[in-house]
Design an enzyme around this catalytic site. Structure first.
Site, short mmCIF file in Angstrom:
data_model
loop_
_atom_site.label_atom_id
_atom_site.label_comp_id
_atom_site.label_asym_id
_atom_site.label_seq_id
_atom_site.Cartn_x
_atom_site.Cartn_y
_atom_site.Cartn_z
N SER A 147 40.16 52.85 -40.63
CA SER A 147 40.74 52.34 -39.20
C SER A 147 42.07 51.25 -39.75
CB SER A 147 39.92 51.48 -38.72
OG SER A 147 40.00 51.39 -37.22
N ARG A 217 35.73 42.94 -26.44
CA ARG A 217 34.93 43.60 -27.71
C ARG A 217 34.25 44.97 -26.90
NH1 ARG A 217 33.86 45.69 -32.70
NH2 ARG A 217 31.80 45.75 -33.10
N ASP A 312 37.03 61.80 -33.30
CA ASP A 312 37.80 60.24 -33.10
C ASP A 312 38.92 60.62 -32.41
OD1 ASP A 312 39.23 58.11 -33.73
OD2 ASP A 312 38.93 58.09 -35.80
N HIS A 345 35.00 57.50 -33.43
CA HIS A 345 35.92 56.59 -34.70
C HIS A 345 35.09 56.13 -35.45
CE1 HIS A 345 39.01 54.65 -36.42
NE2 HIS A 345 38.63 53.15 -35.94
N ASP A 346 33.85 55.54 -34.97
CA ASP A 346 32.94 54.66 -35.85
C ASP A 346 32.17 55.60 -37.01
OD1 ASP A 346 33.02 51.86 -35.32
OD2 ASP A 346 31.19 52.03 -33.82
#
Lengths: 372, 208
Positions: A147, A217, A312, A345-346
């Site tokens: 990232s 967040r 992602d 993405h994680d």
């Protein structure tokens, strides 16, 4: 945060920032794992993502949880600390010991707040390079990160080609897309809309914009996941109840999960750091900085391993492919792995055996080439 | 093609290609599959090797083995590579599976100082025999798939390949035809014999 080593750079060693400002003094906090060999050739720099920090492979002092990449880094793990000397810094602008907007401004004696100069990914890398030099490491065996960490990896390879033997940019892009900038703007506006933000001077007032940062967040966290992963984890399951309440409590498990993610984040992260670091990512555009992406890698001598994940949608595979094409255009030594995963993405932070195999295989081959 | 030379574990055409490659050369293997040829070249020729492979699982396997490989399609992605970026551009048993063989061959000659191409010879007597007497698309030990199920869409004979080389201005530096036992046919054999008895062929090419 005195648990990390902190390297201080004095008044006479300013860092020149892209915004035109000279920053001095400044500090970089870092953690190390494993041992530097005698030839000083086995150092691996780990670059953290937006909300990460230097605690990549050991217990986090604030949360008590394992480091964010403890699956990846350690003895016998893909980034094997029995062989490599691993360094992970807190980025410039961060809030875990490196100089950032929460640090004291020597000119005023108060926290910088919005007086902190705007920083870029290249500035973060410049600061890291100063640290590496200070540690007496002439060139890094590898620079690795996902990232925003991947952006730093690309910046390293472009700006210090002679100091990067191998590079692993994961789930990243050579520039921040309009969609990514849009999501970041939502987050920043949430922080700044919180009355406790107080124009960025909340620390002096003894308050923190907790709600705004939590919302930022929460919004960001959705972009790190995928629809499939959310569905698998939560579906439309209700939280501690049998039927909906016809109100705005967290009826659904996914709501309760996001609220928890938001609230636990504010305990470990500074709101102004969030503004500065998201801005640094938004400004990142390696092609523009070098007059073309292939141009950026013109002098690159590193062996590259670019990694992306199928689900992602924040940094989709096509953006990794652009990096690979640019590297091919200068005949760089590049591998490109796209990993099938529904975790979004994680995925780069999670248990993905194919990722571990790729990183470990790539590093072993690079180590052989470097004679490690 | 899976004819392997006893004792080496390597494919015959791979060993021949390895013989043609200078030590320490920069090599791009297009359609590198599971990386066997690249690994062989790194081991016996100490090359600086890269690979392109169309299947992502093949790429991931290669990278985990420590090879530098990217996912890519020979029909589309070779344009990204600069002129003469490599000493050798290799195409081992892949030409017949490309959509645009002529274009791919041109790209090979542009990217590499030399190109090495190996392919199954559709002019081999056994294939001619099967087509003649069975009247159906031939299947052999090395080409076992049914016509509707094969990745191979552009078969050619040795003669066809030689005329393609002329068309793209390629100079044939070294042609080798291999018989059914993986042995090179005797040098000086007339072309029509090579085309009849060669089960596969390996060509070292450069630009005219």
């Amino acid at each position: 945060m005195p648990v990390s080593a902190i390297e201080e750079f004095g008044e006479n060693e300013p860092i020149q920032l892209d915004c035109g400002h000279d920053l001095a003094p400044f500090s970089i906090a870092y953690q190390t794992y494993g041992k530097l060999n005698e030839a000083r050739t086995n150092a691996v720099l780990i670059c953290h993502a937006l909300t990460g920090d230097q605690y990549a492979a050991d217990t986090h002092p604030l949360t008590g949880k394992p480091g964010w990449w403890s699956r990846m880094i350690g003895p016998g793990k893909p980034i094997d600390t029995d062989h490599y000397f691993v360094i992970c810094t807190n980025v410039l602008g961060g809030c875990m010991g490196s100089t950032g907007p929460a640090s004291l401004n020597p000119e005023t004696g108060r926290p910088y707040g919005l007086d902190f100069p705007v920083i870029t990914i290249a500035d973060m890398v410049r600061a890291q390079e100063r640290l590496i030099e200070r540690l007496g490491i002439p060139s890094l065996f590898a620079v690795v990160g996902g990232s925003m960490g991947g952006m730093q990896v690309l910046e390293w390879a472009a700006s210090y080609p002679e100091k990067v033997f191998s590079a692993i940019p994961i789930a990243t892009a050579a520039r921040h897309s309009s969609q990514n900038i849009a999501f970041h703007e939502v987050g920043r506006q949430a922080v700044m809309a919180d009355p406790d933000w107080r124009g960025g001077r909340y620390l002096e007032a003894g308050v923190r914009p907790r709600k705004g940062l939590a919302v930022a967040r929460m919004a960001a966290h959705i972009t790190y996941l995928s629809d499939e992963a959310l569905h698998r984890k939560f579906g439309r399951n209700l939280q501690d109840r049998d039927c909906v309440t016809f109100g705005f409590d967290a009826d659904f498990q996914v709501e309760s999960y996001l609220r928890h993610q938001g609230m636990s984040f504010v305990d470990r992260f500074d709101a102004n750091s969030y503004l500065y670091i998201t801005r640094a990512m938004d400004y990142f555009d390696l092609a523009q900085d070098h007059g073309g992406l292939a141009q950026a890698f013109r002098k690159a001598r590193s062996r590259f391993c670019v990694v992306s994940f199928t689900s992602d949608w924040l940094y989709p595979t096509r953006e990794s492919r652009e990096i690979v094409q640019a590297l091919n255009a200068v005949a760089a030594n590049v591998s490109f792995v796209e990993i099938e995963s529904d975790k979004g993405h994680d995925a780069f932070l999670l248990h993905e055996p194919e990722l571990f195999d790729a990183v470990s295989g790539f590093l072993s081959a690079a180590a052989e080439r470097r004679g490690l | 093609m899976d004819a392997r030379t006893p004792g080496t574990g390597s494919r015959v055409d791979h060993l021949l290609i390895a013989d043609m490659v200078e030590p320490g050369a920069r090599v791009l293997d297009i359609g590198c599959d599971t990386g066997d040829l690249l690994k062989l070249l790194e081991n016996v020729r100490d090359v600086d090797g890269r690979g392109v492979e169309i299947s992502q699982s093949g790429v991931n396997f290669c990278v985990a083995k420590g090879l530098s490989v990217v996912q890519g399609d020979a029909d589309r992605d070779l344009e990204n590579y600069p002129d003469q970026a490599f000493d050798y551009a290799l195409l081992s048993q892949t030409l017949q599976a490309t959509r645009r063989p002529k274009y791919v061959l041109e790209q090979l000659l542009r990217i590499g100082r030399y190109a090495i191409v190996s392919f199954p010879n559709f002019g081999h007597w056994r294939i001619r025999f099967k087509l003649l007497f069975n009247g159906r698309m031939p299947k052999t030990e090395n080409l076992p798939e049914d016509w509707y199920d094969t990745p191979n869409i552009h078969f050619c004979t040795i003669k066809d390949f030689i005329s393609l080389c002329e068309e793209v201005d390629a100079k044939i530096v070294k042609p080798v035809a291999l018989n059914s036992y993986g042995k090179p046919l005797r040098i000086g054999l007339p072309l029509s014999w090579q085309n009849l008895f060669g089960e596969q062929a390996v060509f070292l090419l450069t630009r005219k």
